[in-house]
Design a protein around this motif. Structure first.
Motif, PDB file in Angstrom:
ATOM      1  N   SER A 193     -18.151  -8.503  -1.634  1.00  0.00           N
ATOM      2  CA  SER A 193     -16.936  -8.790  -0.875  1.00  0.00           C
ATOM      3  C   SER A 193     -15.981  -9.917  -1.471  1.00  0.00           C
ATOM      4  CB  SER A 193     -17.501  -9.553   0.490  1.00  0.00           C
ATOM      5  OG  SER A 193     -18.181  -8.510   1.205  1.00  0.00           O
ATOM      6  N   ALA A 194     -16.196 -10.787  -2.284  1.00  0.00           N
ATOM      7  CA  ALA A 194     -15.410 -11.722  -2.978  1.00  0.00           C
ATOM      8  C   ALA A 194     -14.872 -10.973  -4.056  1.00  0.00           C
ATOM      9  CB  ALA A 194     -16.304 -12.877  -3.486  1.00  0.00           C
ATOM     10  N   ASN A 195     -15.285  -9.988  -4.791  1.00  0.00           N
ATOM     11  CA  ASN A 195     -14.774  -9.340  -5.875  1.00  0.00           C
ATOM     12  C   ASN A 195     -13.710  -8.335  -5.421  1.00  0.00           C
ATOM     13  OD1 ASN A 195     -14.847  -8.514  -8.479  1.00  0.00           O
ATOM     14  ND2 ASN A 195     -15.387  -6.534  -7.792  1.00  0.00           N
ATOM     15  N   VAL A 196     -13.907  -7.664  -4.039  1.00  0.00           N
ATOM     16  CA  VAL A 196     -12.989  -6.721  -3.417  1.00  0.00           C
ATOM     17  C   VAL A 196     -11.999  -7.529  -3.168  1.00  0.00           C
ATOM     18  CG1 VAL A 196     -12.518  -5.258  -1.548  1.00  0.00           C
ATOM     19  CG2 VAL A 196     -14.695  -5.134  -2.621  1.00  0.00           C
ATOM     20  N   ALA A 197     -12.093  -8.752  -2.499  1.00  0.00           N
ATOM     21  CA  ALA A 197     -10.817  -9.769  -1.929  1.00  0.00           C
ATOM     22  C   ALA A 197     -10.023 -10.046  -3.278  1.00  0.00           C
ATOM     23  CB  ALA A 197     -11.601 -11.026  -1.516  1.00  0.00           C
ATOM     24  N   TYR A 198     -10.786 -10.295  -4.307  1.00  0.00           N
ATOM     25  CA  TYR A 198      -9.966 -10.807  -5.463  1.00  0.00           C
ATOM     26  C   TYR A 198      -9.111  -9.506  -6.057  1.00  0.00           C
ATOM     27  CZ  TYR A 198      -9.147 -11.382 -10.549  1.00  0.00           C
ATOM     28  OH  TYR A 198      -8.394 -11.440 -11.754  1.00  0.00           O
ATOM     29  N   GLU A 199      -9.823  -8.246  -6.035  1.00  0.00           N
ATOM     30  CA  GLU A 199      -8.909  -7.043  -6.679  1.00  0.00           C
ATOM     31  C   GLU A 199      -7.925  -6.470  -5.583  1.00  0.00           C
ATOM     32  OE1 GLU A 199     -12.520  -4.696  -8.766  1.00  0.00           O
ATOM     33  OE2 GLU A 199     -12.311  -4.480  -6.701  1.00  0.00           O
ATOM     34  N   LEU A 200      -8.085  -6.866  -4.068  1.00  0.00           N
ATOM     35  CA  LEU A 200      -6.994  -6.500  -3.361  1.00  0.00           C
ATOM     36  C   LEU A 200      -5.982  -7.480  -3.358  1.00  0.00           C
ATOM     37  CD1 LEU A 200      -8.900  -5.720   0.093  1.00  0.00           C
ATOM     38  CD2 LEU A 200      -7.643  -4.140  -1.538  1.00  0.00           C
ATOM     39  N   THR A 201      -6.114  -8.919  -3.691  1.00  0.00           N
ATOM     40  CA  THR A 201      -4.969  -9.843  -4.004  1.00  0.00           C
ATOM     41  C   THR A 201      -4.491  -9.391  -5.209  1.00  0.00           C
ATOM     42  OG1 THR A 201      -6.601 -11.420  -2.930  1.00  0.00           O
ATOM     43  CG2 THR A 201      -4.777 -12.251  -4.223  1.00  0.00           C
ATOM     44  N   PHE A 202      -5.029  -8.866  -6.302  1.00  0.00           N
ATOM     45  CA  PHE A 202      -4.440  -8.534  -7.630  1.00  0.00           C
ATOM     46  C   PHE A 202      -3.378  -7.178  -7.323  1.00  0.00           C
ATOM     47  CE2 PHE A 202      -5.442  -9.977 -11.882  1.00  0.00           C
ATOM     48  CZ  PHE A 202      -4.140  -9.584 -12.492  1.00  0.00           C
ATOM     49  N   PHE A 203      -4.126  -6.258  -6.093  1.00  0.00           N
ATOM     50  CA  PHE A 203      -3.005  -5.155  -6.117  1.00  0.00           C
ATOM     51  C   PHE A 203      -1.896  -5.782  -5.169  1.00  0.00           C
ATOM     52  CE2 PHE A 203      -2.240  -1.521  -3.013  1.00  0.00           C
ATOM     53  CZ  PHE A 203      -2.009  -0.856  -4.244  1.00  0.00           C
ATOM     54  N   ILE A 204      -1.871  -6.661  -4.599  1.00  0.00           N
ATOM     55  CA  ILE A 204      -0.634  -7.097  -3.835  1.00  0.00           C
ATOM     56  C   ILE A 204      -0.036  -7.968  -4.965  1.00  0.00           C
ATOM     57  CG2 ILE A 204       0.175  -8.793  -2.288  1.00  0.00           C
ATOM     58  CD1 ILE A 204      -2.343  -8.520  -0.433  1.00  0.00           C
ATOM     59  N   ALA A 205      -0.328  -8.456  -5.557  1.00  0.00           N
ATOM     60  CA  ALA A 205       0.452  -9.192  -6.910  1.00  0.00           C
ATOM     61  C   ALA A 205       1.040  -8.079  -7.696  1.00  0.00           C
ATOM     62  CB  ALA A 205      -0.517  -9.999  -7.683  1.00  0.00           C
ATOM     63  N   ALA A 206       0.423  -6.818  -7.892  1.00  0.00           N
ATOM     64  CA  ALA A 206       1.264  -5.629  -8.531  1.00  0.00           C
ATOM     65  C   ALA A 206       2.269  -5.222  -7.801  1.00  0.00           C
ATOM     66  CB  ALA A 206      -0.128  -4.822  -8.944  1.00  0.00           C
ATOM     67  N   ILE A 207       2.125  -5.064  -6.535  1.00  0.00           N
ATOM     68  CA  ILE A 207       3.058  -4.521  -5.597  1.00  0.00           C
ATOM     69  C   ILE A 207       4.358  -5.529  -5.704  1.00  0.00           C
ATOM     70  CG2 ILE A 207       3.878  -4.212  -3.360  1.00  0.00           C
ATOM     71  CD1 ILE A 207       1.091  -3.128  -2.664  1.00  0.00           C
ATOM     72  N   VAL A 208       4.042  -6.822  -5.801  1.00  0.00           N
ATOM     73  CA  VAL A 208       5.271  -7.881  -5.932  1.00  0.00           C
ATOM     74  C   VAL A 208       6.035  -7.574  -7.211  1.00  0.00           C
ATOM     75  CG1 VAL A 208       5.801 -10.344  -6.048  1.00  0.00           C
ATOM     76  CG2 VAL A 208       4.132  -9.383  -4.203  1.00  0.00           C
ATOM     77  N   CYS A 209       5.136  -7.689  -8.197  1.00  0.00           N
ATOM     78  CA  CYS A 209       5.519  -7.359  -9.647  1.00  0.00           C
ATOM     79  C   CYS A 209       6.308  -6.086  -9.686  1.00  0.00           C
ATOM     80  CB  CYS A 209       4.442  -7.433 -10.662  1.00  0.00           C
ATOM     81  SG  CYS A 209       3.735  -8.950 -10.738  1.00  0.00           S
ATOM     82  N   PHE A 210       5.960  -5.085  -9.334  1.00  0.00           N
ATOM     83  CA  PHE A 210       6.839  -3.542  -9.207  1.00  0.00           C
ATOM     84  C   PHE A 210       8.042  -3.802  -8.621  1.00  0.00           C
ATOM     85  CE2 PHE A 210       7.770   0.657  -7.640  1.00  0.00           C
ATOM     86  CZ  PHE A 210       7.656   1.259  -8.732  1.00  0.00           C
ATOM     87  N   ILE A 211       8.142  -4.386  -7.373  1.00  0.00           N
ATOM     88  CA  ILE A 211       9.401  -4.565  -6.708  1.00  0.00           C
ATOM     89  C   ILE A 211      10.305  -5.335  -7.497  1.00  0.00           C
ATOM     90  CG2 ILE A 211      10.548  -5.499  -4.712  1.00  0.00           C
ATOM     91  CD1 ILE A 211       8.105  -4.994  -3.126  1.00  0.00           C
ATOM     92  N   TYR A 212       9.744  -6.371  -8.089  1.00  0.00           N
ATOM     93  CA  TYR A 212      10.528  -7.364  -9.011  1.00  0.00           C
ATOM     94  C   TYR A 212      11.205  -6.439 -10.464  1.00  0.00           C
ATOM     95  CZ  TYR A 212      12.418 -11.354 -11.886  1.00  0.00           C
ATOM     96  OH  TYR A 212      12.841 -12.055 -12.346  1.00  0.00           O
ATOM     97  N   VAL A 213      10.249  -5.964 -11.061  1.00  0.00           N
ATOM     98  CA  VAL A 213      10.569  -5.320 -12.249  1.00  0.00           C
ATOM     99  C   VAL A 213      11.473  -4.216 -12.199  1.00  0.00           C
ATOM    100  CG1 VAL A 213       9.574  -4.391 -14.494  1.00  0.00           C
ATOM    101  CG2 VAL A 213       8.644  -6.609 -13.430  1.00  0.00           C
ATOM    102  N   ILE A 214      11.032  -3.245 -11.430  1.00  0.00           N
ATOM    103  CA  ILE A 214      11.414  -1.837 -11.222  1.00  0.00           C
ATOM    104  C   ILE A 214      12.742  -1.619 -10.308  1.00  0.00           C
ATOM    105  CG2 ILE A 214      11.142   0.598 -10.974  1.00  0.00           C
ATOM    106  CD1 ILE A 214       9.582  -0.594 -13.339  1.00  0.00           C
ATOM    107  N   VAL A 215      12.420  -2.286  -8.993  1.00  0.00           N
ATOM    108  CA  VAL A 215      13.602  -2.117  -7.977  1.00  0.00           C
ATOM    109  C   VAL A 215      14.687  -3.191  -8.213  1.00  0.00           C
ATOM    110  CG1 VAL A 215      13.932  -2.539  -5.397  1.00  0.00           C
ATOM    111  CG2 VAL A 215      11.813  -1.297  -6.358  1.00  0.00           C
ATOM    112  N   ILE A 216      14.328  -4.649  -8.463  1.00  0.00           N
ATOM    113  CA  ILE A 216      15.381  -5.694  -8.528  1.00  0.00           C
ATOM    114  C   ILE A 216      15.848  -5.591  -9.827  1.00  0.00           C
ATOM    115  CG2 ILE A 216      15.758  -8.128  -8.405  1.00  0.00           C
ATOM    116  CD1 ILE A 216      13.576  -8.243  -6.327  1.00  0.00           C
ATOM    117  N   LYS A 217      15.083  -5.827 -10.899  1.00  0.00           N
ATOM    118  CA  LYS A 217      15.599  -5.872 -12.269  1.00  0.00           C
ATOM    119  C   LYS A 217      15.880  -4.522 -13.113  1.00  0.00           C
ATOM    120  CE  LYS A 217      15.595 -10.210 -12.580  1.00  0.00           C
ATOM    121  NZ  LYS A 217      16.734 -11.080 -12.822  1.00  0.00           N
TER     122      LYS A 217
END
Length: 302
Positions: A193-217
């Motif tokens: 469960s802890a590993n899945v929690a970490y992976e989901l948090t990383f996935f959210i971080a990926a979404i944030v980075c995608f929005i910043y790099v591709i959409v904003i920049k």
């Protein structure tokens, strides 16, 4: 069992080091480190979905929230590590970053949490720590002419700067804090469960980075550079899966943490073979220390 899990993590993460370096070393790509975060987040998100919907791993907001501090420490350290790969050789960056395991081992010794009936294991821990830290020292004190020749062989030139060393050092500190906190938190959470929690948090971080790099920049992806990133992301995810179970064994934390951190030794070998970064006899001596330590740990775990 902790020994084999730690060994798998060691091999997978050394592969992640190599492919991440290949994907991030192009200095003309300003957001390479964030694109690497995106790649890792996507792969981890897919793995998390498999764990939840196929393997039936239980996950909820409580688990994600409880594990969030650990997740943020790891994600922050990795992002800084990816950024640092643009400024320094892998054979220097990886040993500095992964001295974190040695810091964890020292912490458990100082706080009296080390528990073993075999003195040989304590010697093994010392050997691994000396090897990992020593490898970083050898690199930092390397002759400028030898360093220049190595860079010429790899066809990449790096200018000396405080940032080049500060980034992997920051990774080391954050990762050490994450490792120590990880072991404490996993006393109350299920490892899967802890590993899945970490992976989901990383996935959210990926979404944030995608929005910043591709959409904003308004940046874009380059297929040639994305392939090694996603290969590294697969290795990273596999290594994380093995690591989370190895580190959950509180009794062997003092051994598993420095052993896993020694994956930088294999990363140095990969950098020599595939990136043409040269090694000296001092490098190989430090590698030998780590190898002997790992063998001793494995023998006493049988």
């Amino acid at each position: 069992m902790w020994f084999w899990l730690a060994l798998i993590a060691l091999l997978c993460w050394s592969g992640s080091d190599l492919f991440s370096k290949i994907g991030c070393r192009n200095g003309n790509e300003r957001y390479n480190h964030l694109k690497m975060v995106i790649a890792v987040g996507v792969v981890m998100g897919i793995h998390a979905a498999i764990e939840i919907f196929v393997q039936g791993v239980e996950i909820n907001l409580h688990v994600i929230w409880t594990y969030l501090p650990v997740s943020l420490l790891y994600i922050g350290s990795m992002t800084l590590g990816y950024l640092g790969l643009q400024y320094i050789e892998l054979s220097i960056s990886s040993p500095i970053c992964n001295a974190s395991g040695a810091l964890v081992a020292v912490t458990t010794l100082v706080t009296g949490q080390f528990d073993t009936e075999h003195k040989a294991i304590l010697i093994a821990v010392i050997l691994v720590c000396v090897g990992v830290i020593g490898l970083g020292v050898v690199e930092s004190k390397e002759d400028d002419e030898l360093r220049k020749k190595r860079q010429e062989a790899g066809n990449y030139q790096y200018a000396k700067s405080w940032l080049a060393l500060a980034l992997p050092l920051a990774y080391c500190l954050l990762d050490a804090a994450g490792t120590y906190a990880d072991n404490r938190v996993l006393e109350t959470l299920n490892e899967s469960s802890a590993n899945v929690a970490y992976e989901l948090t990383f996935f959210i971080a990926a979404i944030v980075c995608f929005i910043y790099v591709i959409v904003i920049k308004k940046d874009h992806f380059t297929l040639k550079l994305e392939v090694p990133k996603y290969t590294g992301a697969i290795c990273e995810t596999a290594g994380q899966f093995a690591y989370i179970f190895a580190i959950a064994d509180s009794k062997h934390l003092t051994m598993s943490a420095p052993m896993i951190s020694s994956y930088c030794v294999v990363s140095v070998l990969w950098s020599r073979i595939f990136l043409k970064e040269k090694l000296s006899w001092k490098h190989y001596l430090m590698i030998l220390f780590v190898a002997i330590g790992i063998v001793i740990m494995g023998v006493y775990d049988v």
